[in-house]
Write an enzyme that holds these catalytic residues in place. Structure first.
Site, PDB file in Angstrom:
ATOM      1  N   LYS A 167      -1.105  -9.586   2.758  1.00 38.39           N
ATOM      2  CA  LYS A 167      -0.360  -9.214   4.025  1.00 38.39           C
ATOM      3  C   LYS A 167      -1.138  -8.390   4.916  1.00 38.39           C
ATOM      4  CE  LYS A 167       3.111  -6.154   3.597  1.00 38.39           C
ATOM      5  NZ  LYS A 167       2.781  -5.035   4.587  1.00 38.39           N
ATOM      6  N   GLU A 182      -0.960  -6.119   8.562  1.00 36.64           N
ATOM      7  CA  GLU A 182      -0.370  -5.319   9.732  1.00 36.64           C
ATOM      8  C   GLU A 182      -1.004  -5.927  10.849  1.00 36.64           C
ATOM      9  OE1 GLU A 182       0.405  -1.400   9.158  1.00 36.64           O
ATOM     10  OE2 GLU A 182       1.138  -1.557   7.097  1.00 36.64           O
ATOM     11  N   ASP A 227       0.872  -1.065   0.090  1.00 35.02           N
ATOM     12  CA  ASP A 227       0.081  -0.033  -0.114  1.00 35.02           C
ATOM     13  C   ASP A 227       1.021   1.362  -0.053  1.00 35.02           C
ATOM     14  OD1 ASP A 227       0.818  -0.153   2.747  1.00 35.02           O
ATOM     15  OD2 ASP A 227      -1.099  -0.255   3.537  1.00 35.02           O
ATOM     16  N   SER A 228       2.424   1.025   0.058  1.00 33.20           N
ATOM     17  CA  SER A 228       2.916   2.275  -0.183  1.00 33.20           C
ATOM     18  C   SER A 228       2.803   2.803  -1.538  1.00 33.20           C
ATOM     19  CB  SER A 228       4.608   1.536   0.179  1.00 33.20           C
ATOM     20  OG  SER A 228       4.686   0.678  -0.724  1.00 33.20           O
ATOM     21  N   GLU A 264       9.290  -4.996  10.472  1.00 31.05           N
ATOM     22  CA  GLU A 264       9.870  -3.526   9.825  1.00 31.05           C
ATOM     23  C   GLU A 264      10.199  -2.579  11.091  1.00 31.05           C
ATOM     24  OE1 GLU A 264       6.864  -1.553   7.149  1.00 31.05           O
ATOM     25  OE2 GLU A 264       8.417   0.253   7.340  1.00 31.05           O
ATOM     26  N   ASP A 324      -1.034  -6.413  -0.355  1.00 33.28           N
ATOM     27  CA  ASP A 324      -1.326  -5.612   0.634  1.00 33.28           C
ATOM     28  C   ASP A 324      -2.850  -5.428   1.222  1.00 33.28           C
ATOM     29  OD1 ASP A 324       0.503  -4.958   2.902  1.00 33.28           O
ATOM     30  OD2 ASP A 324       1.139  -3.188   2.087  1.00 33.28           O
TER      31      ASP A 324
HETATM   32  O1  KIV Z   1       3.542  -1.290   1.777  1.00 32.87           O
HETATM   33  C1  KIV Z   1       4.767  -1.610   1.773  1.00 32.87           C
HETATM   34  O2  KIV Z   1       5.323  -1.370   0.624  1.00 32.87           O
HETATM   35  C2  KIV Z   1       5.104  -2.567   2.769  1.00 32.87           C
HETATM   36  C3  KIV Z   1       6.688  -2.635   2.887  1.00 32.87           C
HETATM   37  C4  KIV Z   1       7.231  -1.314   3.758  1.00 32.87           C
HETATM   38  C5  KIV Z   1       6.867  -3.715   3.468  1.00 32.87           C
HETATM   39  O3  KIV Z   1       4.338  -2.902   3.488  1.00 32.87           O
END
Ligand code: KIV
Length: 263
Positions: free
Chosen positions: A112, A114, A44-45, A181, A83
């Site tokens: 993924k 968090e 989600d970055s 992280e 994500d």
């Molecule tokens: O969203 C992302 O790119 C991430 C990485 C920082 C692991 O979760």
């Protein structure tokens, strides 16, 4: 072409060799990366790197599905992680509904999420319904506003213990691997040794089971800020700017296009 990884082959790397993960958000870059990495994370970055937002919280399910499809189209031979964005797994029912939409609408290999012990019941629900899950513990970018910034974890015994409990809970819930992280290196190393599944670090030192970087950081394309843990393998921003400046100059001087570029 490398053989595509599976959750089983990913797990078997533990103790044998470090895993290599990188983010990608589109087919073009995913295709360029796929021969060199084990896993591609559609993080989600993307909303920071590509949408110019100040954090990741604005990412939506629709965006993640769109970008995951693009990555899967570009890197057909890669293990792809999607994500789950902020606010899409606040209950186990909501999490399952959204994770099912990822699996039905894309060919992502896992999702993924968090969170640590607090999210273990969600991981368990997803896994028991056929969704492979990569955990994400330590510094959680989706908690940046509630924590008042990006805070490195593992700085005191209480945080160290919490990280170990988080990792164990996520493993017990059925995650096949996890990202750790922004954690003090010795603590991340200890966390990795406390579980049997691979622990992939970002800003967590060298003694974990693999590394992940955001591609626009490691290619030096993202200029806003560079976290300490990022190594820029090329100065992408300068390379791109120079190329576009050359193009602009050549158009203005009528040096481009030449005979060879002309029908
Ligand atoms: O969203 C992302 O790119 C991430 C990485 C920082 C692991 O979760």
């Amino acid at each position: 072409m490398n053989k595509k990884m599976t959750i089983n082959s990913i797990q078997k790397t533990k103790g044998n060799r470090p895993l290599v993960m990188i983010t990608a958000y589109d087919a073009l870059f995913a295709k360029l990366f796929e021969d060199s990495v084990d896993m591609i994370l559609v993080g989600d970055s993307l909303n920071m790197s590509f949408a110019g937002r100040k954090d990741t919280l604005s990412a939506t399910m629709e965006q993640m599905i769109y970008h995951t499809n693009a990555v899967c189209n570009g890197a057909k031979n890669s293990f792809v992680v999607c994500d789950m964005p902020f606010g899409t797994y606040t209950t186990k029912e909501e999490a399952l509904k959204n994770a099912i939409s990822v699996f039905q609408q894309t060919s992502a290999d896992c999702v993924k999420i968090e969170g640590g012990e607090d999210k273990a019941y969600i991981v368990e629900h997803l896994v028991s319904n056929g969704i492979a899950v990569c955990g994400h513990i330590g510094l959680l970018p989706q908690s940046v506003r509630s924590e008042g910034g990006y805070k490195v974890k593992g700085k005191n015994p209480k945080e160290q213990q919490t990280l170990i409990e988080d990792a164990r809970a996520i493993e017990k819930a059925g995650a096949f691997c996890m990202v750790i992280e922004g954690v003090i290196a010795e603590v991340a190393s200890e966390v990795a040794s406390c579980v049997d599944i691979p622990v992939i670090g970002i800003g967590a030192g060298n003694d974990v089971d693999g590394q992940v970087l955001v591609f626009s950081d490691m290619l030096g394309l993202f200029e806003e800020f560079t976290p300490k843990f990022v190594k820029k393998y090329i100065d992408g921003a300068s390379i791109v700017k120079d190329a576009v400046k050359n193009y602009s100059d050549e158009v203005k001087s009528r040096e481009f296009p030449q005979e060879v570029h002309t029908y």
